[in-house]
Scaffold this motif. Sequence first.
Motif, PDB file in Angstrom:
ATOM      1  N   LEU A  80       0.832  -1.198   0.000  1.00  0.00           N
ATOM      2  CA  LEU A  80       0.000   0.000   0.000  1.00  0.00           C
ATOM      3  C   LEU A  80       0.870   1.253   0.000  1.00  0.00           C
ATOM      4  CD1 LEU A  80      -2.679   1.522   0.218  1.00  0.00           C
ATOM      5  CD2 LEU A  80      -2.589   1.177   2.701  1.00  0.00           C
ATOM      6  N   ASP A  81       1.915   1.254   0.794  1.00  0.00           N
ATOM      7  CA  ASP A  81       2.821   2.405   0.802  1.00  0.00           C
ATOM      8  C   ASP A  81       3.461   2.618  -0.573  1.00  0.00           C
ATOM      9  OD1 ASP A  81       2.416   3.225   3.408  1.00  0.00           O
ATOM     10  OD2 ASP A  81       4.023   1.973   4.232  1.00  0.00           O
ATOM     11  N   ALA A  82       3.821   1.528  -1.239  1.00  0.00           N
ATOM     12  CA  ALA A  82       4.395   1.650  -2.582  1.00  0.00           C
ATOM     13  C   ALA A  82       3.385   2.243  -3.545  1.00  0.00           C
ATOM     14  CB  ALA A  82       4.868   0.286  -3.081  1.00  0.00           C
ATOM     15  N   CYS A  83       2.127   1.841  -3.427  1.00  0.00           N
ATOM     16  CA  CYS A  83       1.076   2.402  -4.285  1.00  0.00           C
ATOM     17  C   CYS A  83       0.861   3.883  -3.995  1.00  0.00           C
ATOM     18  CB  CYS A  83      -0.226   1.629  -4.089  1.00  0.00           C
ATOM     19  SG  CYS A  83      -0.211  -0.056  -4.732  1.00  0.00           S
ATOM     20  N   LEU A  84       0.862   4.240  -2.719  1.00  0.00           N
ATOM     21  CA  LEU A  84       0.684   5.644  -2.354  1.00  0.00           C
ATOM     22  C   LEU A  84       1.852   6.487  -2.842  1.00  0.00           C
ATOM     23  CD1 LEU A  84      -0.695   5.165   1.269  1.00  0.00           C
ATOM     24  CD2 LEU A  84      -1.984   5.899  -0.743  1.00  0.00           C
ATOM     25  N   ASP A  85       3.058   5.956  -2.720  1.00  0.00           N
ATOM     26  CA  ASP A  85       4.223   6.684  -3.233  1.00  0.00           C
ATOM     27  C   ASP A  85       4.084   6.918  -4.734  1.00  0.00           C
ATOM     28  OD1 ASP A  85       5.333   6.706  -0.720  1.00  0.00           O
ATOM     29  OD2 ASP A  85       6.693   5.016  -1.096  1.00  0.00           O
ATOM     30  N   ARG A  86       3.633   5.902  -5.432  1.00  0.00           N
ATOM     31  CA  ARG A  86       3.474   6.007  -6.881  1.00  0.00           C
ATOM     32  C   ARG A  86       2.409   7.041  -7.237  1.00  0.00           C
ATOM     33  NH1 ARG A  86       6.744   3.760 -11.017  1.00  0.00           N
ATOM     34  NH2 ARG A  86       5.578   4.071 -12.936  1.00  0.00           N
ATOM     35  N   LEU A  87       1.331   7.048  -6.481  1.00  0.00           N
ATOM     36  CA  LEU A  87       0.241   7.987  -6.728  1.00  0.00           C
ATOM     37  C   LEU A  87       0.684   9.420  -6.436  1.00  0.00           C
ATOM     38  CD1 LEU A  87      -2.804   7.881  -7.533  1.00  0.00           C
ATOM     39  CD2 LEU A  87      -3.314   7.894  -5.083  1.00  0.00           C
ATOM     40  N   GLU A  88       1.341   9.610  -5.304  1.00  0.00           N
ATOM     41  CA  GLU A  88       1.784  10.955  -4.937  1.00  0.00           C
ATOM     42  C   GLU A  88       2.864  11.474  -5.870  1.00  0.00           C
ATOM     43  OE1 GLU A  88       3.018  10.738  -0.880  1.00  0.00           O
ATOM     44  OE2 GLU A  88       1.032  10.140  -0.150  1.00  0.00           O
ATOM     45  N   GLY A  89       3.673  10.566  -6.399  1.00  0.00           N
ATOM     46  CA  GLY A  89       4.770  10.975  -7.268  1.00  0.00           C
ATOM     47  C   GLY A  89       4.494  10.751  -8.735  1.00  0.00           C
ATOM     48  N   ALA A  90       3.218  10.812  -9.144  1.00  0.00           N
ATOM     49  CA  ALA A  90       2.854  10.502 -10.533  1.00  0.00           C
ATOM     50  C   ALA A  90       3.654  11.338 -11.536  1.00  0.00           C
ATOM     51  CB  ALA A  90       1.356  10.728 -10.734  1.00  0.00           C
ATOM     52  N   ARG A  91       3.984  12.559 -11.176  1.00  0.00           N
ATOM     53  CA  ARG A  91       4.734  13.435 -12.075  1.00  0.00           C
ATOM     54  C   ARG A  91       6.147  12.910 -12.358  1.00  0.00           C
ATOM     55  NH1 ARG A  91       4.220  18.464 -13.960  1.00  0.00           N
ATOM     56  NH2 ARG A  91       2.165  18.615 -12.997  1.00  0.00           N
TER      57      ARG A  91
ATOM     58  N   ARG B  61       7.131  -8.534  -5.416  1.00  0.00           N
ATOM     59  CA  ARG B  61       7.188  -8.584  -6.873  1.00  0.00           C
ATOM     60  C   ARG B  61       6.191  -7.607  -7.505  1.00  0.00           C
ATOM     61  NH1 ARG B  61       7.316 -14.292  -9.613  1.00  0.00           N
ATOM     62  NH2 ARG B  61       7.850 -12.866 -11.321  1.00  0.00           N
ATOM     63  N   LEU B  62       5.036  -7.475  -6.903  1.00  0.00           N
ATOM     64  CA  LEU B  62       4.071  -6.500  -7.414  1.00  0.00           C
ATOM     65  C   LEU B  62       4.657  -5.086  -7.375  1.00  0.00           C
ATOM     66  CD1 LEU B  62       0.759  -7.799  -5.796  1.00  0.00           C
ATOM     67  CD2 LEU B  62       1.280  -7.736  -8.240  1.00  0.00           C
ATOM     68  N   ALA B  63       5.309  -4.751  -6.276  1.00  0.00           N
ATOM     69  CA  ALA B  63       5.884  -3.410  -6.133  1.00  0.00           C
ATOM     70  C   ALA B  63       7.058  -3.185  -7.072  1.00  0.00           C
ATOM     71  CB  ALA B  63       6.318  -3.188  -4.688  1.00  0.00           C
ATOM     72  N   ALA B  64       7.879  -4.210  -7.261  1.00  0.00           N
ATOM     73  CA  ALA B  64       9.109  -4.033  -8.032  1.00  0.00           C
ATOM     74  C   ALA B  64       8.932  -4.252  -9.526  1.00  0.00           C
ATOM     75  CB  ALA B  64      10.183  -4.992  -7.498  1.00  0.00           C
ATOM     76  N   ASP B  65       8.083  -5.216  -9.900  1.00  0.00           N
ATOM     77  CA  ASP B  65       8.039  -5.652 -11.296  1.00  0.00           C
ATOM     78  C   ASP B  65       6.764  -5.270 -12.036  1.00  0.00           C
ATOM     79  OD1 ASP B  65      10.493  -6.848 -10.867  1.00  0.00           O
ATOM     80  OD2 ASP B  65       9.642  -8.811 -10.404  1.00  0.00           O
ATOM     81  N   VAL B  66       5.690  -5.000 -11.319  1.00  0.00           N
ATOM     82  CA  VAL B  66       4.420  -4.700 -11.979  1.00  0.00           C
ATOM     83  C   VAL B  66       4.071  -3.218 -11.874  1.00  0.00           C
ATOM     84  CG1 VAL B  66       1.939  -5.183 -12.025  1.00  0.00           C
ATOM     85  CG2 VAL B  66       3.578  -7.045 -11.605  1.00  0.00           C
ATOM     86  N   LEU B  67       4.082  -2.692 -10.661  1.00  0.00           N
ATOM     87  CA  LEU B  67       3.661  -1.307 -10.427  1.00  0.00           C
ATOM     88  C   LEU B  67       4.379  -0.279 -11.299  1.00  0.00           C
ATOM     89  CD1 LEU B  67       1.835   0.534  -8.714  1.00  0.00           C
ATOM     90  CD2 LEU B  67       3.614   0.530  -6.961  1.00  0.00           C
ATOM     91  N   PRO B  68       5.682  -0.408 -11.565  1.00  0.00           N
ATOM     92  CA  PRO B  68       6.369   0.634 -12.361  1.00  0.00           C
ATOM     93  C   PRO B  68       6.066   0.613 -13.852  1.00  0.00           C
ATOM     94  CG  PRO B  68       7.914  -0.566 -10.934  1.00  0.00           C
ATOM     95  CD  PRO B  68       6.659  -1.350 -10.979  1.00  0.00           C
ATOM     96  N   HIS B  69       5.358  -0.401 -14.337  1.00  0.00           N
ATOM     97  CA  HIS B  69       5.292  -0.587 -15.788  1.00  0.00           C
ATOM     98  C   HIS B  69       3.872  -0.477 -16.322  1.00  0.00           C
ATOM     99  CE1 HIS B  69       9.497  -1.525 -15.751  1.00  0.00           C
ATOM    100  NE2 HIS B  69       9.310  -2.459 -14.835  1.00  0.00           N
TER     101      HIS B  69
END
Length: 472
Positions: free
Chosen positions: A21-32, A62-70
């Motif tokens: 969840l923290d990884a998702c929130l980081d991604r959302l907050e840092g969308a730019r 694996r979700l945070a490292a390999d899926v979320l960024p792509h």
Amino acid sequence: MTDGLDPEDPAAFRRAAHALLDACLDRLEGARDYPWQSVPEAVKAGYRLDGGGQGETTLAQRLAADVLPHGTGNTHPRFFGWVHGTGLASGLMSEMVAATMNANLGGRDHGAIYVERAVIDWSRGVFGFPETASGVLVTGTSQATVIALAAARVRALGQQVRKTGQGAARLTAYAGAGVHNATKKALELLGIGSDNLRAIPETDAGMDTGALHAAIAADRAAGAMPFAVIGTAGSVDLGRFDDLNALADIARDEGLWLHVDGAFGAWVRIAGAPWSGLVTGIDRADSLACDFHKWMYVPYDCGLVLIRDEAAHRAAFAARPSYLEGQDRGLAGGDPWYCDYGVDLSRGNRALKVWSALVAYGPERLGAAIADNCARAAQMGDLVAADPHMRLMAPVVSNLCVFTADTRLPADGQSALNTAIAQDLQLSGDAVFSTVTIDGITALRAAITNHRTRPEDVVQAITAVAHARDAG
């Protein structure tokens, strides 16, 4: 050890889930900070399912490292390619709850059903449909179009068409030449055939109504059965809007069903003047298809179909075998069931993410974001017009800006340059434009449906186009 498939170590699962969840929130907050990037070959190879059983903790990593960024990159504020919605923080919360509930919204009496009813009731009010109109949430406008035109076909031929087929009847439909391919697919799936869709010439003001009258008359004279007019609220290529009042008059006079493809453009209805005026007359449609996952920004997938005549809607789809028979009390209650209004019996909880967005932000803030997207497209149009070598391919009507980067080149040279610029800027992360062919030129196309896009993003994107052009 926990029996079945629940976590063997609930505490470890909770820690892993919180980290994800923290990884998702980081991604959302840092969308730019996260434009689209191509997927490395090693990551692609790692997606292969050669084994399993690694547990939830490894899965979370694996979700945070390999899926979320792509992802597609559509959360980035300079993603202007196609008409992709950008997601909301409320969607993250609602999807988490929906996954935990795991409700089937085909029917029965439970809370998620009443959430969907609330969303449909609200949507009816927005678009001016009567309280007796029906609706259902679907995957998107493509599915919504099938449902709407299926109801139109039943009205034209009678309910027996569901059993016997349409036989020798040759139904014909009418739409602007730039109509979305979803309409053609719908006619093919319904057995009507895309050859029976008449492409009516368009101007900047939408479908040519004189040509529409002529096409209807010609088909009737040839023994065909005209049954539907498809109006467009926001064309996919240039963002044009048909004159929906004029089409409603023609549909009324000719006894035709008026369907409106409002995939993204219908939502200017809540954007205020002058944008809301683009869909004047939408309340007169027999059916409307639109997407919440585009200009209402909710997570994919979430579309809507509204149909003015609920009886026509049910006549096209209602079918309840004995094992689905409703009851007057208990879980089998809750009529009406949404499986009677579309093709799906098993349905996810799409409405919750719409309801959550409306609860969190309200229609005023959502409408203001839509209006700002239109303003950013107008800003881009002004920047293009100010460049001595760029040229708009059509006026900016709503949120689409289509242009060519260098008018000094012949048409084929412009096409090649615009294509190269689109690819180069995607790969560099500067901006994502798509391309579309207008008047024989493959042009750059910006569809601004991102609530994160700011004026400086538009300036940066057009500056990047000019630099790429001049560097070549």
